[in-house]
Design a protein around this motif. Sequence first.
Motif, PDB file in Angstrom:
ATOM      1  N   GLN A 129       0.824  -1.210   0.000  1.00  0.00           N
ATOM      2  CA  GLN A 129       0.000   0.000   0.000  1.00  0.00           C
ATOM      3  C   GLN A 129       0.860   1.264   0.000  1.00  0.00           C
ATOM      4  O   GLN A 129       0.509   2.266  -0.646  1.00  0.00           O
ATOM      5  CB  GLN A 129      -0.947   0.004   1.211  1.00  0.00           C
ATOM      6  CG  GLN A 129      -2.123  -0.967   1.097  1.00  0.00           C
ATOM      7  CD  GLN A 129      -3.096  -0.597  -0.018  1.00  0.00           C
ATOM      8  OE1 GLN A 129      -2.974   0.447  -0.657  1.00  0.00           O
ATOM      9  NE2 GLN A 129      -4.072  -1.458  -0.280  1.00  0.00           N
ATOM     10  N   ARG A 130       1.976   1.212   0.682  1.00  0.00           N
ATOM     11  CA  ARG A 130       2.896   2.359   0.664  1.00  0.00           C
ATOM     12  C   ARG A 130       3.430   2.582  -0.751  1.00  0.00           C
ATOM     13  O   ARG A 130       3.515   3.713  -1.226  1.00  0.00           O
ATOM     14  CB  ARG A 130       4.051   2.128   1.631  1.00  0.00           C
ATOM     15  CG  ARG A 130       5.023   3.307   1.718  1.00  0.00           C
ATOM     16  CD  ARG A 130       6.190   2.977   2.643  1.00  0.00           C
ATOM     17  NE  ARG A 130       7.015   4.147   2.908  1.00  0.00           N
ATOM     18  CZ  ARG A 130       8.125   4.137   3.629  1.00  0.00           C
ATOM     19  NH1 ARG A 130       8.549   3.000   4.172  1.00  0.00           N
ATOM     20  NH2 ARG A 130       8.821   5.240   3.824  1.00  0.00           N
ATOM     21  N   ARG A 133       0.774   4.048  -2.903  1.00  0.00           N
ATOM     22  CA  ARG A 133       0.542   5.450  -2.537  1.00  0.00           C
ATOM     23  C   ARG A 133       1.560   6.363  -3.213  1.00  0.00           C
ATOM     24  O   ARG A 133       1.235   7.505  -3.590  1.00  0.00           O
ATOM     25  CB  ARG A 133       0.613   5.603  -1.012  1.00  0.00           C
ATOM     26  CG  ARG A 133       0.169   6.989  -0.538  1.00  0.00           C
ATOM     27  CD  ARG A 133       0.027   7.046   0.974  1.00  0.00           C
ATOM     28  NE  ARG A 133       1.301   6.846   1.663  1.00  0.00           N
ATOM     29  CZ  ARG A 133       1.589   5.779   2.397  1.00  0.00           C
ATOM     30  NH1 ARG A 133       0.698   4.795   2.533  1.00  0.00           N
ATOM     31  NH2 ARG A 133       2.762   5.676   3.000  1.00  0.00           N
ATOM     32  N   THR A 136      -0.002   6.878  -6.686  1.00  0.00           N
ATOM     33  CA  THR A 136      -1.192   7.736  -6.709  1.00  0.00           C
ATOM     34  C   THR A 136      -0.851   9.181  -6.333  1.00  0.00           C
ATOM     35  O   THR A 136      -1.407  10.123  -6.912  1.00  0.00           O
ATOM     36  CB  THR A 136      -2.278   7.194  -5.762  1.00  0.00           C
ATOM     37  OG1 THR A 136      -1.751   7.072  -4.438  1.00  0.00           O
ATOM     38  CG2 THR A 136      -2.768   5.829  -6.243  1.00  0.00           C
ATOM     39  N   GLU A 137       0.072   9.357  -5.389  1.00  0.00           N
ATOM     40  CA  GLU A 137       0.447  10.729  -5.010  1.00  0.00           C
ATOM     41  C   GLU A 137       1.232  11.409  -6.121  1.00  0.00           C
ATOM     42  O   GLU A 137       1.083  12.617  -6.344  1.00  0.00           O
ATOM     43  CB  GLU A 137       1.246  10.707  -3.707  1.00  0.00           C
ATOM     44  CG  GLU A 137       0.379  10.361  -2.500  1.00  0.00           C
ATOM     45  CD  GLU A 137       1.154  10.379  -1.192  1.00  0.00           C
ATOM     46  OE1 GLU A 137       2.400  10.568  -1.236  1.00  0.00           O
ATOM     47  OE2 GLU A 137       0.525  10.204  -0.127  1.00  0.00           O
ATOM     48  N   ARG A 149      -7.050   5.887  -7.071  1.00  0.00           N
ATOM     49  CA  ARG A 149      -7.032   5.335  -5.714  1.00  0.00           C
ATOM     50  C   ARG A 149      -6.640   3.859  -5.746  1.00  0.00           C
ATOM     51  O   ARG A 149      -7.045   3.125  -6.643  1.00  0.00           O
ATOM     52  CB  ARG A 149      -8.411   5.483  -5.059  1.00  0.00           C
ATOM     53  CG  ARG A 149      -8.889   6.922  -4.974  1.00  0.00           C
ATOM     54  CD  ARG A 149     -10.242   7.017  -4.319  1.00  0.00           C
ATOM     55  NE  ARG A 149     -10.781   8.375  -4.415  1.00  0.00           N
ATOM     56  CZ  ARG A 149     -11.936   8.762  -3.891  1.00  0.00           C
ATOM     57  NH1 ARG A 149     -12.689   7.895  -3.247  1.00  0.00           N
ATOM     58  NH2 ARG A 149     -12.349  10.024  -4.022  1.00  0.00           N
ATOM     59  N   ALA A 150      -5.864   3.452  -4.737  1.00  0.00           N
ATOM     60  CA  ALA A 150      -5.490   2.043  -4.593  1.00  0.00           C
ATOM     61  C   ALA A 150      -6.619   1.289  -3.903  1.00  0.00           C
ATOM     62  O   ALA A 150      -7.332   1.834  -3.068  1.00  0.00           O
ATOM     63  CB  ALA A 150      -4.204   1.931  -3.790  1.00  0.00           C
ATOM     64  N   ILE A 156      -4.887  -0.191  -8.833  1.00  0.00           N
ATOM     65  CA  ILE A 156      -5.171   1.244  -8.812  1.00  0.00           C
ATOM     66  C   ILE A 156      -6.286   1.493  -9.810  1.00  0.00           C
ATOM     67  O   ILE A 156      -6.203   1.081 -10.972  1.00  0.00           O
ATOM     68  CB  ILE A 156      -3.931   2.090  -9.165  1.00  0.00           C
ATOM     69  CG1 ILE A 156      -2.834   1.892  -8.120  1.00  0.00           C
ATOM     70  CG2 ILE A 156      -4.303   3.568  -9.255  1.00  0.00           C
ATOM     71  CD1 ILE A 156      -1.548   2.648  -8.416  1.00  0.00           C
ATOM     72  N   GLU A 240       9.822   9.942  -0.694  1.00  0.00           N
ATOM     73  CA  GLU A 240       9.334   8.998   0.311  1.00  0.00           C
ATOM     74  C   GLU A 240      10.481   8.348   1.076  1.00  0.00           C
ATOM     75  O   GLU A 240      10.400   8.138   2.289  1.00  0.00           O
ATOM     76  CB  GLU A 240       8.495   7.919  -0.375  1.00  0.00           C
ATOM     77  CG  GLU A 240       7.898   6.887   0.550  1.00  0.00           C
ATOM     78  CD  GLU A 240       6.684   7.406   1.321  1.00  0.00           C
ATOM     79  OE1 GLU A 240       6.343   6.807   2.356  1.00  0.00           O
ATOM     80  OE2 GLU A 240       6.084   8.416   0.888  1.00  0.00           O
TER      81      GLU A 240
END
Length: 376
Positions: A129-130, A133, A136-137, A149-150, A156, A240
């Motif tokens: 999920q990280r 993200r 998506t970000e 969105r995941a 996605i 990140e």
Amino acid sequence: MSHIRRTLSLCRSRSGVLQPARTSSASIGGGGGLVLQSRSTDVFQNLALEDWIDANVDLERRGVLLLWRNRPSVVIGRHQNPWTECNLPAMRSAGVPLARRRSGGGTVFHDLGNLNLTFFSSKKGYDRQRNLRIITEALTRIRPELDVRATERFDILLNGHFKISGSASRLSRKSSYHHCTLLHSADRSALAALLRPSCPGIHSNATPSVLSPVANLLDHAPTLQWEELLEALAHQYKAEFGLGSASTPIDPTDESAFPGVTAAAAELRGWDWTFGRTPKFSVRTLLELVDERSAARCSARLQVEVKGGVVLTCELDVPPHWLPRRLSGELSGVLVGGRFCPHRAAAVFSEVTRSESGDLRGRLRNLCDAVVSVMG
């Protein structure tokens, strides 16, 4: 290619191929990261490169993001059946190769409009999920109007409906990798044509793919350029994981930098890995036969058991008025012990048909063609 060796030396080799540099770099949990971009568009080289990184880089000290794309190809999951997942005859006609990856998950179509991202980390740092993200970000940052969105299935979705990314992963004793697709401008017509079964009547416990409606990012963000997308993803990953250096282009065909990758790619190309690793399955189907001279029609039943890509048993039930039982029995017998493969079947069938003549030979050839077509 010395700059590649310096880059990879930030990640200590477990196998001893690359010697560690004396650095104080943080572990993946502490924010280290590395972005690599493959120059190859060969699916087997890139899959072999993934395995090489997983096997040789100390992922407990440093995470890696690999960006790569392939010429048109179909990639199935480790535990899938290619005869149920893809249209093998259409792929051969189009010159599209089939590859089996070492991770699980479903079947995907790759081309130069699809980006593949592989997130390598320690097993402890494994967090799909990280990773999603980050994607998506990155997309939201460069195209705020996109609703991406995941999901809990690690896909996605665009606008809550269209799949633009699917995931698969592999965990080893100390390391892991999670790879996913990202549809930018893929050929959706080819995807639809090639990702359909080529063999009817298969019964198997192999992992089936889940069909979903798909879309390209370019359909909803027509000004999104390829380089802009790559830059945004690399930037987000670096932010990140606390990396400041630029992405590094790499060539998996360079044996001095990646010793053993060429042999690994050759193994992935082989029939034994691609088809021979298919979970055990059976085929039960009807064959529709036509006599070319009289236009008479007949149905026959075919039952085959296949393990490791090899025919264990074969039964051809053909009405005796259509073909003598000795011939249908002979056809069944020559398939047993050989590969479940149209080329191999056609070769052994040619030996059987050569000894017959007249109407019998025509009907025998028609039956042989029907069996070969079942094998894709």
